[in-house]
Design a protein around this motif. Structure first.
Motif, PDB file in Angstrom:
ATOM      1  N   THR A 101       9.289 -13.810 -10.013  1.00  0.00           N
ATOM      2  CA  THR A 101       7.768 -14.410  -9.665  1.00  0.00           C
ATOM      3  C   THR A 101       8.014 -14.878  -7.967  1.00  0.00           C
ATOM      4  OG1 THR A 101       6.909 -14.793 -11.544  1.00  0.00           O
ATOM      5  CG2 THR A 101       6.096 -15.765  -9.711  1.00  0.00           C
ATOM      6  N   TYR A 102       9.327 -15.941  -7.816  1.00  0.00           N
ATOM      7  CA  TYR A 102       9.294 -15.956  -6.353  1.00  0.00           C
ATOM      8  C   TYR A 102       9.622 -14.382  -5.737  1.00  0.00           C
ATOM      9  CZ  TYR A 102      12.243 -17.293  -2.938  1.00  0.00           C
ATOM     10  OH  TYR A 102      12.676 -18.215  -1.415  1.00  0.00           O
ATOM     11  N   LEU A 103      10.318 -13.842  -6.140  1.00  0.00           N
ATOM     12  CA  LEU A 103      10.596 -12.666  -5.372  1.00  0.00           C
ATOM     13  C   LEU A 103       9.303 -12.305  -4.946  1.00  0.00           C
ATOM     14  CD1 LEU A 103      14.629 -11.585  -6.911  1.00  0.00           C
ATOM     15  CD2 LEU A 103      14.048 -12.997  -4.300  1.00  0.00           C
ATOM     16  N   MET A 104       8.420 -11.503  -5.841  1.00  0.00           N
ATOM     17  CA  MET A 104       7.498 -10.978  -5.791  1.00  0.00           C
ATOM     18  C   MET A 104       6.148 -11.445  -4.857  1.00  0.00           C
ATOM     19  SD  MET A 104       5.402  -9.649  -8.231  1.00  0.00           S
ATOM     20  CE  MET A 104       6.222  -7.832  -8.975  1.00  0.00           C
ATOM     21  N   LEU A 105       6.689 -12.876  -4.259  1.00  0.00           N
ATOM     22  CA  LEU A 105       5.925 -13.444  -3.941  1.00  0.00           C
ATOM     23  C   LEU A 105       6.227 -13.817  -2.170  1.00  0.00           C
ATOM     24  CD1 LEU A 105       4.926 -16.748  -6.349  1.00  0.00           C
ATOM     25  CD2 LEU A 105       2.923 -14.767  -5.480  1.00  0.00           C
ATOM     26  N   VAL A 106       7.936 -13.217  -2.076  1.00  0.00           N
ATOM     27  CA  VAL A 106       8.610 -13.318  -0.852  1.00  0.00           C
ATOM     28  C   VAL A 106       7.723 -11.962  -0.551  1.00  0.00           C
ATOM     29  CG1 VAL A 106      10.422 -12.962   0.228  1.00  0.00           C
ATOM     30  CG2 VAL A 106       9.957 -14.534  -1.301  1.00  0.00           C
ATOM     31  N   MET A 107       7.756 -11.009  -1.222  1.00  0.00           N
ATOM     32  CA  MET A 107       7.765  -9.452  -0.882  1.00  0.00           C
ATOM     33  C   MET A 107       6.122  -9.343  -0.527  1.00  0.00           C
ATOM     34  SD  MET A 107      10.781  -7.614  -2.355  1.00  0.00           S
ATOM     35  CE  MET A 107      11.123  -8.061  -4.308  1.00  0.00           C
ATOM     36  N   ASP A 108       6.032  -9.504  -1.559  1.00  0.00           N
ATOM     37  CA  ASP A 108       4.179  -9.277  -1.320  1.00  0.00           C
ATOM     38  C   ASP A 108       3.215 -10.440  -1.130  1.00  0.00           C
ATOM     39  OD1 ASP A 108       3.796  -6.972  -1.380  1.00  0.00           O
ATOM     40  OD2 ASP A 108       4.804  -6.564  -3.060  1.00  0.00           O
ATOM     41  N   PRO A 109       3.258 -11.470   0.069  1.00  0.00           N
ATOM     42  CA  PRO A 109       2.865 -12.564   1.274  1.00  0.00           C
ATOM     43  C   PRO A 109       0.994 -12.788  -0.538  1.00  0.00           C
ATOM     44  CG  PRO A 109       4.237 -12.028   1.784  1.00  0.00           C
ATOM     45  CD  PRO A 109       3.606 -10.634   1.320  1.00  0.00           C
ATOM     46  N   TRP A 110       0.478 -11.977  -0.182  1.00  0.00           N
ATOM     47  CA  TRP A 110      -0.809 -11.607  -0.462  1.00  0.00           C
ATOM     48  C   TRP A 110      -1.511 -11.662  -1.943  1.00  0.00           C
ATOM     49  CZ3 TRP A 110      -2.232  -7.609  -3.596  1.00  0.00           C
ATOM     50  CH2 TRP A 110      -1.098  -6.343  -4.176  1.00  0.00           C
ATOM     51  N   VAL A 111      -0.160 -11.759  -2.612  1.00  0.00           N
ATOM     52  CA  VAL A 111      -0.411 -11.941  -4.300  1.00  0.00           C
ATOM     53  C   VAL A 111      -0.129 -13.456  -4.689  1.00  0.00           C
ATOM     54  CG1 VAL A 111       0.603 -11.693  -6.589  1.00  0.00           C
ATOM     55  CG2 VAL A 111       0.753  -9.233  -4.833  1.00  0.00           C
ATOM     56  N   SER A 112      -1.703 -13.421  -5.262  1.00  0.00           N
ATOM     57  CA  SER A 112      -1.613 -14.884  -5.865  1.00  0.00           C
ATOM     58  C   SER A 112      -0.140 -15.307  -7.205  1.00  0.00           C
ATOM     59  CB  SER A 112      -2.690 -15.194  -6.123  1.00  0.00           C
ATOM     60  OG  SER A 112      -3.392 -14.812  -7.430  1.00  0.00           O
ATOM     61  N   LEU A 113      -0.402 -16.467  -6.680  1.00  0.00           N
ATOM     62  CA  LEU A 113       1.010 -17.370  -8.213  1.00  0.00           C
ATOM     63  C   LEU A 113       0.789 -16.806  -9.088  1.00  0.00           C
ATOM     64  CD1 LEU A 113       3.495 -18.709  -8.703  1.00  0.00           C
ATOM     65  CD2 LEU A 113       2.200 -20.513  -8.866  1.00  0.00           C
ATOM     66  N   ARG A 114      -0.907 -16.947  -9.471  1.00  0.00           N
ATOM     67  CA  ARG A 114      -0.932 -16.290 -11.489  1.00  0.00           C
ATOM     68  C   ARG A 114      -0.862 -15.372 -11.403  1.00  0.00           C
ATOM     69  NH1 ARG A 114      -7.073 -15.844 -12.554  1.00  0.00           N
ATOM     70  NH2 ARG A 114      -7.445 -13.496 -11.747  1.00  0.00           N
ATOM     71  N   ASP A 115      -1.580 -14.159 -10.389  1.00  0.00           N
ATOM     72  CA  ASP A 115      -1.148 -12.663 -10.206  1.00  0.00           C
ATOM     73  C   ASP A 115       0.881 -12.576 -10.901  1.00  0.00           C
ATOM     74  OD1 ASP A 115      -3.979 -12.621 -10.568  1.00  0.00           O
ATOM     75  OD2 ASP A 115      -3.736 -12.239  -8.586  1.00  0.00           O
ATOM     76  N   ALA A 116       0.954 -12.764  -9.344  1.00  0.00           N
ATOM     77  CA  ALA A 116       2.788 -13.080  -9.841  1.00  0.00           C
ATOM     78  C   ALA A 116       3.298 -13.223 -11.493  1.00  0.00           C
ATOM     79  CB  ALA A 116       3.290 -13.316  -8.477  1.00  0.00           C
TER      80      ALA A 116
END
Length: 434
Positions: free
Chosen positions: A354-369
């Protein structure tokens, strides 16, 4: 020493992992063939690799819509990848060897035992045959019942193809569909027949071949079932009921819809309602169900129902200062340790992913990631709709997480080190806990 000899000398876990990886790359190549892709459609290799991984890991997350992207031949390849992934590369290989009249050697038997989570190698070939027979029966019955629904919407030949594909995807707990439009089963949310048939295939595919085998041979008599079968059946039933109640309480859907999504969230990935419209509490309920997943020796993923059950019994034992037991059996002490390790590793994969996905795609919300990563790890296939728009890095990350989820975090963790035992033992120290 040549490459084949080196592979043969590897421990079973590594061989199984290599087998899955090989099928994934072969599948991506087949999906990239011009005859597999519809005219006018551009398919990038990363999306073909993503789709192949999702199919072999029986997940169902899609970077491209299977119905709009692939030709009937491409959909045939996709269905084959789902079937191989659901049964397991090793089991399929053993089935082919048996079918051509060859004998499975000792190394092959150890691989099958490892892949199918079997306690011993006794009656292994007979069990493999029963797995294939059971699969054919369930998928054929599912296809026939699904055909009575799809024939109302499609021409006979198309309806037959859709029915067979849907039955394979449902029994193997993979949420793929070839209906097109990215709607999954939303057009059939009120169709009782298709909902119940799909749920039935998912449930039986998710409880595992060992349990199905026991149910058949005991003629559904509860008292004669093993502890494992009782744990799997009871835990699965409780999770389905609790999940349906939570979803009905938080979402604007029918009881049929709540039941369907409670079943589907346990690694299947079909949806009859748009997850974009779900509330955060509803998605949270789905996340928990996806994380727990199906049962050992099944076509599903997650930490597994038996792991969750043992973990809960261990916590209960620690809180009440009583022994760990269930169904008039004592739970082995080693089981709680293994369940704890699996759960901890799974949580680590989810948190880091989840952390890495949020880093690579900042536009994604924490909930969706978080939802996307848990869906990938649990090999579920449910998504809030962000999958096609993920960056290259996030798609590669998701591919790796699906691979971990299919093989199991503990198997992945032991791939890097394999030894018979420790030569040195130390005296126990003292450490404060809690």
């Amino acid at each position: 020493m040549n490459l084949l000899q080196k592979i043969k000398r590897q421990p079973p876990g590594r061989i199984i992992a290599l087998g899955f990886a090989l099928v994934i790359f072969i599948g991506s190549g087949l999906l990239m063939l011009p005859c597999s892709v519809k005219d006018g459609v551009v398919l990038h290799y990363i999306d073909a690799l993503y789709t192949s991984t999702s199919a072999v890991c029986v997940t169902g997350l899609i970077a491209v819509d299977a119905g709009d992207t692939f030709t009937p031949l491409g959909q045939f390849f996709l269905g084959g990848l789902i079937q191989i992934g659901g049964l397991g590369v090793t089991a399929v290989g053993a089935g082919i060897i048996i079918a051509i009249g060859k004998k499975v050697n000792l190394k092959g038997r150890n691989l099958i035992r490892e892949a199918m989570n079997l306690g011993s190698g006794q009656g292994l070939i007979r069990f493999i045959k029963s797995v294939f027979f059971t699969t054919v029966i369930f998928e054929a019955l599912g296809a026939i019942l699904s055909f009575t629904v799809f024939i109302k919407s499609y021409a006979p030949l198309k309806a037959l193809g859709v029915s067979i594909f849907h039955s394979i995807a449902a029994f193997n707990n993979s949420g793929f569909d070839i209906l097109g439009g990215g709607t999954n089963l939303i057009p059939y949310q009120d169709n009782i027949m298709l909902n119940l048939v799909t749920c039935g295939l998912i449930i039986f595919g998710g409880i595992g071949f060992l349990v199905i085998h026991e149910l058949i041979h005991t003629r559904l008599r509860w008292r004669k079932l093993s502890m494992h079968a009782k744990v799997v059946i009871s835990t699965s039933a409780i999770l389905i009921v609790i999940g349906a109640l939570l979803l009905k309480f938080t979402e604007n859907m029918t009881w049929l819809g709540a039941f369907f999504h409670s079943v589907s969230a346990r690694t299947a990935g079909f949806s009859t309602y748009s997850l974009k419209d779900f509330t955060t509490p509803g998605l949270m309920a789905l996340i928990v169900l996806m994380f727990i997943g199906a049962s050992p020796g099944s076509t599903g993923g997650g930490i597994k129902t038996s792991t969750f059950f043992v973990l809960m019994q261990g916590l209960k034992s620690a809180a009440t200062n009583s022994s760990e037991k269930a169904f008039h059996y004592a739970i082995p002490k080693e089981s709680f340790r293994k369940a704890s390790v699996i759960t901890f590793l799974a949580l680590g994969v989810v948190v880091v992913g989840t952390y890495l996905m949020l880093v690579m795609d900042p536009w994604v919300s924490l909930r969706d990631a978080l939802f996307e990563v848990v869906s990938a790890f649990g090999t579920v296939g449910l998504s809030t709709g962000i999958t096609p728009d993920l960056s290259l890095g996030s798609k590669l990350l998701s591919i790796f997480i699906m691979y971990i989820g299919r093989l199991g975090p503990l198997t992945i963790a032991t791939l890097w080190h394999f030894s018979v035992g420790e030569r040195v033992r130390y005296s126990e120290g003292n450490i404060a806990i809690g």
